[in-house]
Design a protein around this motif. Structure first.
Motif, PDB file in Angstrom:
ATOM      1  N   GLN A 198       0.803  -1.211   0.000  1.00 19.52           N
ATOM      2  CA  GLN A 198       0.000   0.000   0.000  1.00 19.52           C
ATOM      3  C   GLN A 198       0.843   1.272   0.000  1.00 19.52           C
ATOM      4  OE1 GLN A 198      -3.632  -0.364  -0.075  1.00 19.52           O
ATOM      5  NE2 GLN A 198      -3.221   1.647  -0.945  1.00 19.52           N
ATOM      6  N   HIS A 199       1.929   1.267   0.774  1.00 21.36           N
ATOM      7  CA  HIS A 199       2.748   2.484   0.858  1.00 21.36           C
ATOM      8  C   HIS A 199       3.500   2.771  -0.443  1.00 21.36           C
ATOM      9  CE1 HIS A 199       5.938  -0.451   1.518  1.00 21.36           C
ATOM     10  NE2 HIS A 199       6.823   0.509   1.325  1.00 21.36           N
ATOM     11  N   LEU A 200       3.557   1.785  -1.346  1.00 21.18           N
ATOM     12  CA  LEU A 200       4.219   1.975  -2.630  1.00 21.18           C
ATOM     13  C   LEU A 200       3.272   2.528  -3.690  1.00 21.18           C
ATOM     14  CD1 LEU A 200       6.235  -1.381  -2.747  1.00 21.18           C
ATOM     15  CD2 LEU A 200       7.090   0.878  -2.083  1.00 21.18           C
ATOM     16  N   ASN A 201       1.996   2.629  -3.351  1.00 21.32           N
ATOM     17  CA  ASN A 201       0.992   3.129  -4.289  1.00 21.32           C
ATOM     18  C   ASN A 201       1.081   4.652  -4.369  1.00 21.32           C
ATOM     19  OD1 ASN A 201      -1.210   3.670  -5.868  1.00 21.32           O
ATOM     20  ND2 ASN A 201      -2.686   2.542  -4.615  1.00 21.32           N
TER      21      ASN A 201
ATOM     22  N   ILE B 197      -5.402   3.958  -8.286  1.00 23.66           N
ATOM     23  CA  ILE B 197      -5.111   2.524  -8.150  1.00 23.66           C
ATOM     24  C   ILE B 197      -5.697   2.007  -6.849  1.00 23.66           C
ATOM     25  CG2 ILE B 197      -3.299   0.778  -7.977  1.00 23.66           C
ATOM     26  CD1 ILE B 197      -1.478   2.707  -9.536  1.00 23.66           C
ATOM     27  N   THR B 198      -6.507   0.969  -6.960  1.00 23.07           N
ATOM     28  CA  THR B 198      -7.122   0.337  -5.788  1.00 23.07           C
ATOM     29  C   THR B 198      -6.772  -1.134  -5.769  1.00 23.07           C
ATOM     30  OG1 THR B 198      -8.994   1.879  -5.909  1.00 23.07           O
ATOM     31  CG2 THR B 198      -9.287  -0.107  -4.568  1.00 23.07           C
TER      32      THR B 198
ATOM     33  N   PRO C 249      12.363   2.056 -14.136  1.00 19.45           N
ATOM     34  CA  PRO C 249      13.113   1.751 -12.916  1.00 19.45           C
ATOM     35  C   PRO C 249      12.423   2.389 -11.712  1.00 19.45           C
ATOM     36  CG  PRO C 249      14.203   3.491 -14.139  1.00 19.45           C
ATOM     37  CD  PRO C 249      13.075   3.014 -14.999  1.00 19.45           C
ATOM     38  N   PRO C 250      12.451   1.722 -10.554  1.00 18.73           N
ATOM     39  CA  PRO C 250      11.776   2.287  -9.384  1.00 18.73           C
ATOM     40  C   PRO C 250      12.460   3.554  -8.896  1.00 18.73           C
ATOM     41  CG  PRO C 250      13.097   0.401  -8.749  1.00 18.73           C
ATOM     42  CD  PRO C 250      13.129   0.455 -10.241  1.00 18.73           C
ATOM     43  N   LYS C 251      11.659   4.460  -8.393  1.00 18.33           N
ATOM     44  CA  LYS C 251      12.214   5.668  -7.803  1.00 18.33           C
ATOM     45  C   LYS C 251      12.696   5.366  -6.391  1.00 18.33           C
ATOM     46  CE  LYS C 251       9.062   8.730 -10.331  1.00 18.33           C
ATOM     47  NZ  LYS C 251       7.969   9.735 -10.197  1.00 18.33           N
TER      48      LYS C 251
END
Length: 417
Positions: A7-10, A16-17, A202-204
């Protein structure tokens, strides 16, 4: 529960649910298992059985939500279900396009196809495959045996993925034309489908600063001197290779940070340390058995080398950051990603292995020294090539152009009758 961990990555909760599914019980699957990172690869086939048993839950959710497009990967039954409900389906690949293209397509008898592979494709890739360097070596063919083994109830891995791709309305892949264009074109021809590219994505780095213990430890070393080693959330090494890895890092004489799961048969990383290891390396070596923020660590100025398993996500993280790349792949798709980086793009060095697939501490140390030594000709070449690709991948508009084009392709798919 997996949902609280995600959830904290949303970054877009208004768009987005998460809709959680209850993981059904499967004999042999440890209680509480929800994702592949909760178990070793030897149990993944049981998790896939659980996935297949969520079909009724998925159908109920789709009937309620009525989405325009369904994305899926291993759920080979998803495209038929989507079609019945008037929903477009896109099979998304989270591994390299090279690995997707390398698998031979099965004929009517899967065992016969496996025999064909073993008889005719020992030294060359499948017919029409667009590279002579991104290939398996003869002694590595055993890494493909799993594709002919059960992966679910009454279905092999090969049958599952072939069905998933063949019955989709389109295929999507986390890659870019500049690096894997020929492989994506090859996949499109083989399956007769459009292949939509999301770009590398790529992930931030996490918004919160690096945890004090890592920041303080890394801050004690000069820029570009630290080796960072991580093999993803699913890799679990055998104990003797885990120890060889640590001994190889020790042999370099350089500071190192290792983030790996405990090896097979060990409850903690500490109990698997080679004898006297901790006393010898002292404060210059840290081995952590839990999670670390890899994107943030790779951007720390002290980190000069990334020893990676050549997972697809780590490939993009390494290409878009500065540390030199050393590759130690084990699984089929990782091996091909390593060949793409080391032999085709020449941005990395792969650790040489024995015929049986094992590596020695000396070979690992040699590979690291090759990329870290400023006088090394090979190290200079991979650093130069790496820099060029990084400049391309992080250039303004590169990522956003891919996303915009991807969205446009999805809209075009919806407009098709």
């Amino acid at each position: 529960m997996a949902q609280p961990k995600l959830q904290h990555l949303n970054s877009h909760p208004h768009l987005i649910t998460f809709h959680p599914l209850n993981v059904p019980h499967v004999d042999g699957l440890p209680p509480g298992t929800e994702t592949a990172s909760d178990i070793g690869r030897s149990l993944t086939h049981l998790l896939v059985i659980a996935l297949d048993r969520t079909r009724d839950q998925v159908e109920a959710a789709l009937r309620t939500l009525n989405p325009h497009i369904l994305f899926y990967d291993f759920a080979h039954w998803a495209p038929v279900l989507a079609s019945q409900l008037g929903i477009k389906s896109v099979c998304h690949s989270s591994v390299s396009a090279a690995a997707v293209g390398y698998r031979p397509l099965p004929n009517d008898q899967d065992q016969e196809c496996g025999g064909y592979w073993r008889r005719h494709l020992r030294d060359v890739p499948p017919p029409g495959y667009p590279s002579s360097t991104v290939v398996l070596r003869p002694q590595e063919l055993s890494s493909m045996e799993f594709v002919y083994k059960p992966f679910g109830e009454g279905i092999t891995f090969q049958q599952r993925l072939t069905t998933a791709y063949a019955r989709s309305d389109a295929i999507s892949s986390r890659t870019c034309q500049e690096i894997e264009g020929p492989f994506c074109d090859y996949i499109s021809i083989r399956y007769g489908k459009q292949v939509f590219l999301t770009g590398p994505i790529p992930p931030k780095p996490l918004p919160e600063p690096l945890e004090d213990r890592w920041a303080q430890w890394l801050g004690g070393f000069r820029p570009g001197s630290v080796i960072f080693c991580a093999f993803g959330s699913e890799s679990i090494m055998v104990q003797d290779q885990f120890q060889e890895l640590l001994l190889g890092l020790e042999l370099t004489g350089l500071p190192f940070l290792v983030a790996l799961k405990p090896p097979l048969g060990a409850a903690t990383v500490e109990e698997a340390f080679p004898e006297g290891f901790q006393e010898r390396v002292g404060g210059r070596g840290v081995v952590h058995g839990g999670w670390v923020p890899q994107p943030t660590i790779l951007r720390h100025p002290a980190v000069g080398c990334f020893v990676s398993h050549a997972g697809h996500g780590s490939m993009w993280e390494s290409l878009t950051t500065d540390p030199q790349i050393v590759l130690l792949p084990e699984y089929f798709d990782h091996i091909l990603t390593a060949r793409l980086l080391a032999d085709e793009l020449k941005v990395a060095v792969e650790v040489e292995k024995e015929e049986n697939g094992s590596f020695s501490k000396e070979r690992l140390c040699e590979a690291i020294k090759t990329v870290m030594d400023e006088e090394s000709e090979i190290g200079g070449l991979v650093k130069k090539n790496h820099g060029k690709w990084k400049e391309t991948l992080v250039s303004p508009g590169f990522m956003s152009n891919y996303i915009d084009n991807f969205v446009g392709q999805l809209q075009d798919l919806l407009d098709q009758k």
